[in-house]
Design a protein around this motif. Structure first.
Motif, PDB file in Angstrom:
ATOM      1  N   HIS B 191      58.004  63.003  55.223  1.00  0.00           N
ATOM      2  CA  HIS B 191      58.799  61.122  54.465  1.00  0.00           C
ATOM      3  C   HIS B 191      59.014  61.250  52.910  1.00  0.00           C
ATOM      4  CE1 HIS B 191      59.184  59.007  58.433  1.00  0.00           C
ATOM      5  NE2 HIS B 191      58.136  59.607  58.737  1.00  0.00           N
ATOM      6  N   ASN B 199      60.822  62.966  47.342  1.00  0.00           N
ATOM      7  CA  ASN B 199      61.753  61.984  46.457  1.00  0.00           C
ATOM      8  C   ASN B 199      62.840  61.550  47.189  1.00  0.00           C
ATOM      9  OD1 ASN B 199      61.495  59.135  45.718  1.00  0.00           O
ATOM     10  ND2 ASN B 199      61.064  59.367  43.901  1.00  0.00           N
ATOM     11  N   LYS B 201      65.174  61.112  48.955  1.00  0.00           N
ATOM     12  CA  LYS B 201      66.032  60.403  49.426  1.00  0.00           C
ATOM     13  C   LYS B 201      65.382  58.949  49.324  1.00  0.00           C
ATOM     14  CE  LYS B 201      67.629  62.410  54.359  1.00  0.00           C
ATOM     15  NZ  LYS B 201      67.129  62.265  55.556  1.00  0.00           N
ATOM     16  N   HIS B 202      64.658  58.768  49.798  1.00  0.00           N
ATOM     17  CA  HIS B 202      64.388  56.963  49.023  1.00  0.00           C
ATOM     18  C   HIS B 202      64.141  56.621  47.892  1.00  0.00           C
ATOM     19  CE1 HIS B 202      62.255  56.355  53.963  1.00  0.00           C
ATOM     20  NE2 HIS B 202      62.365  57.754  53.352  1.00  0.00           N
ATOM     21  N   LEU B 244      62.857  51.354  58.908  1.00  0.00           N
ATOM     22  CA  LEU B 244      64.145  52.147  57.364  1.00  0.00           C
ATOM     23  C   LEU B 244      65.592  51.724  58.821  1.00  0.00           C
ATOM     24  CD1 LEU B 244      64.093  52.768  55.036  1.00  0.00           C
ATOM     25  CD2 LEU B 244      64.538  54.595  55.422  1.00  0.00           C
ATOM     26  N   THR B 246      68.625  52.620  57.118  1.00  0.00           N
ATOM     27  CA  THR B 246      69.457  53.696  57.613  1.00  0.00           C
ATOM     28  C   THR B 246      69.248  54.365  58.745  1.00  0.00           C
ATOM     29  OG1 THR B 246      67.000  55.282  57.636  1.00  0.00           O
ATOM     30  CG2 THR B 246      68.510  54.627  54.841  1.00  0.00           C
ATOM     31  N   THR B 294      65.050  60.404  41.664  1.00  0.00           N
ATOM     32  CA  THR B 294      65.457  60.909  42.939  1.00  0.00           C
ATOM     33  C   THR B 294      67.225  60.842  43.253  1.00  0.00           C
ATOM     34  OG1 THR B 294      66.027  59.424  45.316  1.00  0.00           O
ATOM     35  CG2 THR B 294      65.765  58.658  42.834  1.00  0.00           C
ATOM     36  N   TRP B 445      69.641  52.318  51.924  1.00  0.00           N
ATOM     37  CA  TRP B 445      68.144  52.650  51.046  1.00  0.00           C
ATOM     38  C   TRP B 445      67.120  51.232  51.092  1.00  0.00           C
ATOM     39  CZ3 TRP B 445      66.385  57.030  53.920  1.00  0.00           C
ATOM     40  CH2 TRP B 445      67.088  57.868  54.198  1.00  0.00           C
ATOM     41  N   LEU B 447      64.618  49.322  49.291  1.00  0.00           N
ATOM     42  CA  LEU B 447      62.828  49.224  48.811  1.00  0.00           C
ATOM     43  C   LEU B 447      61.997  48.999  49.142  1.00  0.00           C
ATOM     44  CD1 LEU B 447      64.362  50.052  45.495  1.00  0.00           C
ATOM     45  CD2 LEU B 447      64.162  51.750  47.227  1.00  0.00           C
TER      46      LEU B 447
END
Lengths: 216, 529
Positions: B191, B199, B201-202, B244, B246, B294, B445, B447
């Motif tokens: 993840h 980092n 993606k998120h 999530l 997405t 990111t 995304w 947070l």
């Protein structure tokens, strides 16, 4: 000239407290509105709400006072003399002409004042209080959560509240100026502080009795 | 005199009372104290796996470890096999669409676009062994990779480009003897690194969390609550809390701060009342990507530039890949302010067969607005990309990017979009017109991590302000301090200015005439005498 006790203790307290609260509400309110920064937004909101509750309590007392003393009659609008009063402000005042309306204990307000204050009392202030209460209380904590009334048109409520605030400031400016139009610049201010004002000599007992019977 | 003092006291006392009330320091909320106490107790395992003889042997295949696990934990594999972590698919109801099965298997994103056809490399992050194509047998329990999540030795690692199989030279016996509850390292392995690097993606999930300070994340911080992922993401019967969007569409299985903190965690009612329309995260995650950058923008159309026929990379001074021949141009950013959107717990998803009707194309539009009762404003990292599509059929395409060998159509080896898209679309069972172009896409995304200490929370004025309000994009609600009615404000200012000018000129005339009259009066008086 006669020293007459024209503004009673509570009346003066109410007037000055209201003045203080409205100035403070305007200061904090316009900061919330985004017009300037002074207390900081968070404090402005906190102070505005505290002052708002103070204002509501004051209004409750003032209403009680007005009705129990019969002082509310001071605000019954009259259209007699209104032209003379306007004429005085537009022309007479510059020529040192006498006030067209005589101030007495039983009739403190001239016809223009009656109209203006009545407008404030039954239009502007109620709008400010009701929109304010709605905006302040449509959400409230209950139990473990927060409940809300569904209020359609929150933006309209906020904008009305803003409009009222602008009107009050415009009133405040003209009020500050117009109190200087007494016998001399400080006559009215002094009267609102001490309660006493020197009124015309020939206001004798008979006249008062006459007016009392007129009011009835 | 006494009256005057009385009057002054009447003014001063209420103000004094107000000041005292405002300045009273309230005691710490006991709720938070209780939480701190609860999470300071660390889990002590009731069993020591190193004492089990059946784990003290040489394992020929990782599957044999799984079989040993199942021999004691007899039904756990059935739980796993229903999970999204295993299936990479979930039955979701989507508004206006009905029930669809979506997940990593078939959803497109705007990072490496599609799993289909690229399982060999993508599926290193699947909790199974050997998921190398769509023909993978999801009913075979021995292929569950228990260790990915339950290794506590820190020595377990999956092989690159091996479809989820572990590195062959690991000490499996040692690893099998040191299993336990998942730690942050287990979760973070995938993840934190999804999308091609830490980092990537998120933006709010990355390796810096392993050694986070309170400034970075109050929950995971070593000097803070020192929690683990699963303290919040509880997984009773392997059913993980938290989703999530997405991938997810429905308002279910969500993990919300309120679970521990309640919806009235503040001492201030006005702040508590914000929770009706504002998610906790909105104020408590003022910035993300606090330590490492990111990805925020990815331009696939720039891919394919070669030096002497060979692919190359360019890195910035922090080591982030800002250009790769295989991937195109990538923008990395850190210390970012989120964007803000309404979210009612449901999301739409753009599927491979869907027509592109709007550019930029939003791959996962979040549902909700001010009027939807469940919707709250949430902080979002918006990932913006330029990715290949079919200009004729007006659909996205799922290119085959990866292959071990040259000449199999994998773009990362052959650098030919035509064969890559042809292979990818054939694999997905979707038509392709034979033409390709590039289209702007966005992905939301939400947070949830990197919660800042309360001193760093978003301040009132950051939203309640006319210029650069954090909520500038939230347009369907009146926000005091940000919004105003131009007519009313102009009218109000005009009224004030005109009143002031009126008073000023009236006063001036009064003064001027007053002097004249005085002179006149004196003259008259003199004449009278």
């Amino acid at each position: 000239m006669n020293k007459v006790y024209i503004y009673k203790g509570f009346e003066r307290f109410w007037h000055w407290m209201q003045a203080l609260l409205i100035i403070f509400l305007a200061l904090t309110g316009f900061e919330i509105h985004g017009s300037f920064k002074f207390f900081g937004f968070e404090n402005a909101v906190k102070f505005h709400i505290i002052a708002a509750y103070g204002f509501i309590i004051l209004i409750a007392f003032a209403m009680f006072w007005h009705f129990t003393t019969g002082e509310w009659k001071q605000y019954i609008p009259t259209f007699n003399n209104i032209k003379a009063q306007l004429n005085y402000y537009i022309f007479g005042i510059f020529k040192n002409a006498p006030h067209p309306t005589r101030k007495t204990q039983l009739s403190k307000l001239n016809p223009l004042q009656r109209l203006t204050y009545l407008g404030l009392k039954i239009v502007v202030i109620p709008i400010m209080v009701s929109t304010g209460i709605l905006y302040m209380l449509y959400r409230f904590p209950q139990g473990e959560g927060i409940r809300s009334f569904v209020v359609a048109g929150l933006d309209t409520i906020a904008i009305l509240h803003t409009l009222g605030a602008f009107i009050l400031i415009a009133f405040f400016i003209s009020h500050l100026y117009l109190i200087t139009t007494g016998t001399n610049i400080f006559t009215n201010l002094k009267a609102m502080i001490t309660g006493y004002e020197d009124l015309d000599e020939h206001e004798n007992h008979d006249e008062v009795v006459e007016q009392i019977s007129e009011n009835k | 005199m006494r009256k005057t003092i009385g009057l002054i006291l009447l003014f001063v006392l209420p103000i004094l009372a107000v000041v005292l009330v405002v300045n009273t320091d309230k005691p710490m909320p006991t709720k938070l104290d209780k939480l701190k106490e609860k999470y300071s107790k660390k889990h002590v395992p009731g069993v020591d796996h190193s004492k089990f003889a059946q784990l003290n042997k040489k394992f020929a295949r990782p599957q044999d470890i799984t079989l040993e696990c199942i021999s004691c934990h007899t039904e756990r594999h059935t739980e796993i096999m229903q999970s999204t972590h295993w299936r990479w698919l979930s039955d979701e109801y989507m508004k206006g669409r009905g029930i669809v099965s979506i997940g990593k298997r078939n959803i497109l994103n705007n990072h490496c676009i599609s799993v289909g056809g690229n399982e060999g490399t993508c599926n290193r992050c699947h909790i199974g062994y050997g998921y190398d194509s769509k023909d993978f047998d999801f009913s075979k329990a021995e292929n569950i990779d228990c260790l990915a999540c339950h290794d506590n030795s820190g020595k377990y690692e999956k092989e690159k480009e091996a479809a989820g199989n572990p590195k062959p030279d690991l000490d499996f016996a040692y690893i099998a003897q040191h299993v336990g509850k998942p730690k942050m390292e287990n979760c973070g392995y995938c993840h934190f690194n999804g999308g091609g690097g830490n980092n990537s993606k998120h933006g709010d999930l990355e390796e810096a969390l392993y050694e986070a300070s309170k400034e970075v994340d109050v929950h995971l911080a070593k000097d803070g609550a020192n929690m683990q992922c699963i303290d919040c993401h509880e997984a009773e019967n392997h059913k993980m809390e938290g989703r999530l969007y997405t991938m997810a569409s429905m308002n279910r299985g969500r993990l919300e701060c309120e679970k521990c903190h309640s919806s009235k965690p503040h001492n201030d009612d006005i702040v508590n009342e914000h929770t009706v329309k504002i998610a906790c995260q909105t104020c408590h995650i003022p910035i993300y990507a606090k330590v490492n950058a990111t990805k925020t923008h990815w331009d696939w159309s720039k891919a394919g530039d070669l030096k002497d026929g060979k692919p190359y990379d360019i890195k910035d001074k922090d080591g982030n890949e800002i250009y790769l021949s295989i991937k195109g141009a990538i923008t990395w950013e850190k210390m970012l302010k989120p964007e803000y959107k309404w979210f009612d717990g449901t999301a739409q998803h753009h599927l491979l067969e869907d027509k592109i009707t709007q550019v930029p194309l939003v791959l996962n539009p979040l549902n909700g607005d001010y009027d939807s009762p469940d919707a709250k404003i949430v902080p979002v990292k918006v990932m913006r990309s330029i990715q290949p599509y079919d200009p004729e059929f007006k659909t996205l395409v799922a290119p085959k990017l990866w292959d071990k060998e040259v000449g199999k159509g994998g773009y990362w080896k052959d650098f030919d979009w035509n064969t890559s898209i042809a292979k990818g679309m054939e694999y997905a069972g979707r038509p392709w017109s034979g033409k390709y172009g590039f289209v702007k896409t966005e992905m939301n995304w939400i947070l949830n991590h990197m919660v800042s200490p309360k001193e760093k929370t978003v301040q009132c004025i950051e939203c309640h302000t006319r210029d650069n309000s954090r909520l500038a994009e939230i347009k369907d609600v009146y926000i005091p301090g940000r919004d105003y009615n131009a007519w009313v404000d102009n009218f109000g200012i005009a009224a004030i200015v005109l009143t002031f000018l009126g008073v000023l000129s009236h006063g001036t005339i009064r003064i001027v005439y007053g002097k004249k009259n005085k002179v006149k009066n004196i003259e008259e008086e003199e004449n009278n005498e």
